[in-house]
Design a protein around this motif. Structure first.
Motif, PDB file in Angstrom:
ATOM      1  N   LEU A  28      50.425  14.050 -53.517  1.00  0.00           N
ATOM      2  CA  LEU A  28      51.462  13.308 -52.818  1.00  0.00           C
ATOM      3  C   LEU A  28      51.799  13.972 -51.485  1.00  0.00           C
ATOM      4  CD1 LEU A  28      53.460  10.909 -53.065  1.00  0.00           C
ATOM      5  CD2 LEU A  28      55.097  12.533 -54.051  1.00  0.00           C
ATOM      6  N   GLU A  29      51.610  13.206 -50.409  1.00  0.00           N
ATOM      7  CA  GLU A  29      51.965  13.646 -49.060  1.00  0.00           C
ATOM      8  C   GLU A  29      51.407  15.026 -48.737  1.00  0.00           C
ATOM      9  OE1 GLU A  29      56.176  13.090 -49.247  1.00  0.00           O
ATOM     10  OE2 GLU A  29      56.031  10.913 -49.012  1.00  0.00           O
ATOM     11  N   HIS A  30      50.154  15.225 -49.143  1.00  0.00           N
ATOM     12  CA  HIS A  30      49.464  16.499 -48.902  1.00  0.00           C
ATOM     13  C   HIS A  30      47.983  16.224 -48.756  1.00  0.00           C
ATOM     14  CE1 HIS A  30      48.373  20.740 -49.234  1.00  0.00           C
ATOM     15  NE2 HIS A  30      47.458  20.382 -50.119  1.00  0.00           N
ATOM     16  N   LEU A  31      47.323  16.920 -47.827  1.00  0.00           N
ATOM     17  CA  LEU A  31      45.888  16.812 -47.631  1.00  0.00           C
ATOM     18  C   LEU A  31      45.207  18.039 -48.217  1.00  0.00           C
ATOM     19  CD1 LEU A  31      45.680  15.579 -43.912  1.00  0.00           C
ATOM     20  CD2 LEU A  31      45.707  14.178 -45.988  1.00  0.00           C
ATOM     21  N   THR A  32      44.419  17.839 -49.264  1.00  0.00           N
ATOM     22  CA  THR A  32      43.642  18.939 -49.821  1.00  0.00           C
ATOM     23  C   THR A  32      42.601  19.381 -48.799  1.00  0.00           C
ATOM     24  OG1 THR A  32      43.910  18.064 -52.052  1.00  0.00           O
ATOM     25  CG2 THR A  32      42.120  19.634 -51.713  1.00  0.00           C
ATOM     26  N   LYS A  33      42.537  20.665 -48.541  1.00  0.00           N
ATOM     27  CA  LYS A  33      41.592  21.203 -47.562  1.00  0.00           C
ATOM     28  C   LYS A  33      40.294  21.620 -48.250  1.00  0.00           C
ATOM     29  CE  LYS A  33      44.695  20.763 -44.340  1.00  0.00           C
ATOM     30  NZ  LYS A  33      44.584  19.648 -43.367  1.00  0.00           N
ATOM     31  N   GLU A  34      39.238  21.754 -47.444  1.00  0.00           N
ATOM     32  CA  GLU A  34      37.954  22.193 -47.996  1.00  0.00           C
ATOM     33  C   GLU A  34      38.080  23.560 -48.666  1.00  0.00           C
ATOM     34  OE1 GLU A  34      35.700  21.942 -44.476  1.00  0.00           O
ATOM     35  OE2 GLU A  34      35.681  19.745 -44.458  1.00  0.00           O
ATOM     36  N   SER A  35      38.910  24.415 -48.087  1.00  0.00           N
ATOM     37  CA  SER A  35      39.089  25.757 -48.643  1.00  0.00           C
ATOM     38  C   SER A  35      39.795  25.739 -49.996  1.00  0.00           C
ATOM     39  CB  SER A  35      39.885  26.625 -47.662  1.00  0.00           C
ATOM     40  OG  SER A  35      41.145  26.038 -47.379  1.00  0.00           O
ATOM     41  N   ASP A  36      40.447  24.613 -50.334  1.00  0.00           N
ATOM     42  CA  ASP A  36      41.139  24.482 -51.618  1.00  0.00           C
ATOM     43  C   ASP A  36      40.228  23.940 -52.719  1.00  0.00           C
ATOM     44  OD1 ASP A  36      43.540  25.307 -50.408  1.00  0.00           O
ATOM     45  OD2 ASP A  36      43.994  23.248 -49.792  1.00  0.00           O
ATOM     46  N   ILE A  37      39.053  23.476 -52.359  1.00  0.00           N
ATOM     47  CA  ILE A  37      38.155  22.848 -53.325  1.00  0.00           C
ATOM     48  C   ILE A  37      37.173  23.906 -53.837  1.00  0.00           C
ATOM     49  CG2 ILE A  37      36.451  21.026 -53.708  1.00  0.00           C
ATOM     50  CD1 ILE A  37      37.814  19.438 -51.470  1.00  0.00           C
ATOM     51  N   GLU A  38      37.381  24.348 -55.043  1.00  0.00           N
ATOM     52  CA  GLU A  38      36.595  25.458 -55.600  1.00  0.00           C
ATOM     53  C   GLU A  38      35.102  25.129 -55.635  1.00  0.00           C
ATOM     54  OE1 GLU A  38      38.110  26.681 -59.346  1.00  0.00           O
ATOM     55  OE2 GLU A  38      40.111  27.166 -58.574  1.00  0.00           O
ATOM     56  N   LEU A  39      34.770  23.879 -55.922  1.00  0.00           N
ATOM     57  CA  LEU A  39      33.361  23.504 -56.014  1.00  0.00           C
ATOM     58  C   LEU A  39      32.633  23.715 -54.697  1.00  0.00           C
ATOM     59  CD1 LEU A  39      31.205  22.331 -57.874  1.00  0.00           C
ATOM     60  CD2 LEU A  39      31.880  20.054 -57.120  1.00  0.00           C
ATOM     61  N   LEU A  40      33.304  23.438 -53.591  1.00  0.00           N
ATOM     62  CA  LEU A  40      32.676  23.642 -52.285  1.00  0.00           C
ATOM     63  C   LEU A  40      32.560  25.119 -51.948  1.00  0.00           C
ATOM     64  CD1 LEU A  40      34.283  20.811 -50.084  1.00  0.00           C
ATOM     65  CD2 LEU A  40      32.074  20.824 -51.258  1.00  0.00           C
TER      66      LEU A  40
END
Length: 259
Positions: free
Chosen positions: A243-255
């Motif tokens: 909600l009202e937040h953009l997940t960043k690439e650095s937050d995505i463990e798979l990447l």
């Protein structure tokens, strides 16, 4: 499409204010991954209620009287919120074709909102869900053609869950086709689903439509889909809507786990 005259006479200022809907909506955002570059390609804006209630709660409050105002408010709220959060990728917005009485007129508030909030118009994607009851296919084709002339990307969402036939791909010529999660679930164990997706992908490749797999939840589904050449991916395996937040690439463990 037959709309009340008061809606047709509504100004962009009315749409931008959002007061006509009758209640406040908010937006959650889920990233769409470009597996080829390992980057976030876009964020899909997903409607939420005033206290963060899910889309089901919101749609319980939508009817023929307020669907136009809802469609307009969703567009403006998505653009405004994404801009405030610093979105610099594509932004995918779900829209209701049955709430568009004229694509050239009904897009004016969207364009004005993009200018007002300094969001790049060329980074907008408009999705129509396959599950919506399309009253007039020719009308939807006109919307897609008009949006393409404006420079927007168009997408069919939830493909495989509803009424459409593969012939719709050639008729509507969307830029993006999103495979419904019902096709994705356990695809690694289902040769029939794999064959169906290969057929769809072949058609998409012929007309330069990008294929996107949504609803990915397991590493096995991911491996199967990428082996078939599916480039664009979305699902809880990467990140849930926030909600009202953009997940960043650095937050995505798979990447982060990929060299």
């Amino acid at each position: 499409m037959d709309f009340p005259e008061e809606i047709k006479q509504q100004t962009c200022a009315d749409c931008l204010s959002g007061v006509s809907l009758g209640f406040r909506i908010r937006m959650a955002f889920q990233p769409i991954i470009d597996w080829q570059t390992r980057n976030i390609f876009a964020y899909e804006a997903l409607v939420r209620g005033p206290e963060g209630q899910g889309a089901g709660w919101v749609f319980e409050h939508i009817n023929d009287t307020n669907k136009y105002y809802f469609d307009q408010t969703c567009r403006i709220t998505a653009i405004k919120t994404a801009a405030e959060l610093g979105c610099d990728t594509f932004l995918s917005i779900n829209f209701l074709p049955n709430a568009v009485y004229n694509p050239q007129t009904c897009i004016k508030a969207t364009i004005e909102a993009a200018h007002l909030y300094n969001f790049d118009l060329k980074k907008l994607i408009f999705e129509v869900t396959e599950g919506e009851n399309i009253i007039d296919k020719a009308h939807l084709r006109n919307i897609f053609q008009s949006y393409a002339k404006f420079g927007f990307l168009t997408a069919i969402d939830d493909y495989g869950a509803g009424y459409t036939h593969i012939s719709w791909l050639s008729e509507l010529k969307p830029h993006v086709l999103k495979l419904d999660m019902s096709l994705i679930r356990d695809i690694d164990k289902d040769p029939l689903k794999q064959a169906q997706i290969r057929e769809i992908k072949a058609q998409c490749d012929l007309q330069c439509t990008q294929l996107l797999a949504e609803g990915i939840e397991t590493h096995e589904e991911l491996s199967c889909l990428t082996a078939m050449g599916i480039r664009y991916l979305q699902g809880y395996l990467f990140a849930p809507p926030t909600l009202e937040h953009l997940t960043k690439e650095s937050d995505i463990e798979l990447l982060q786990a990929i060299d």
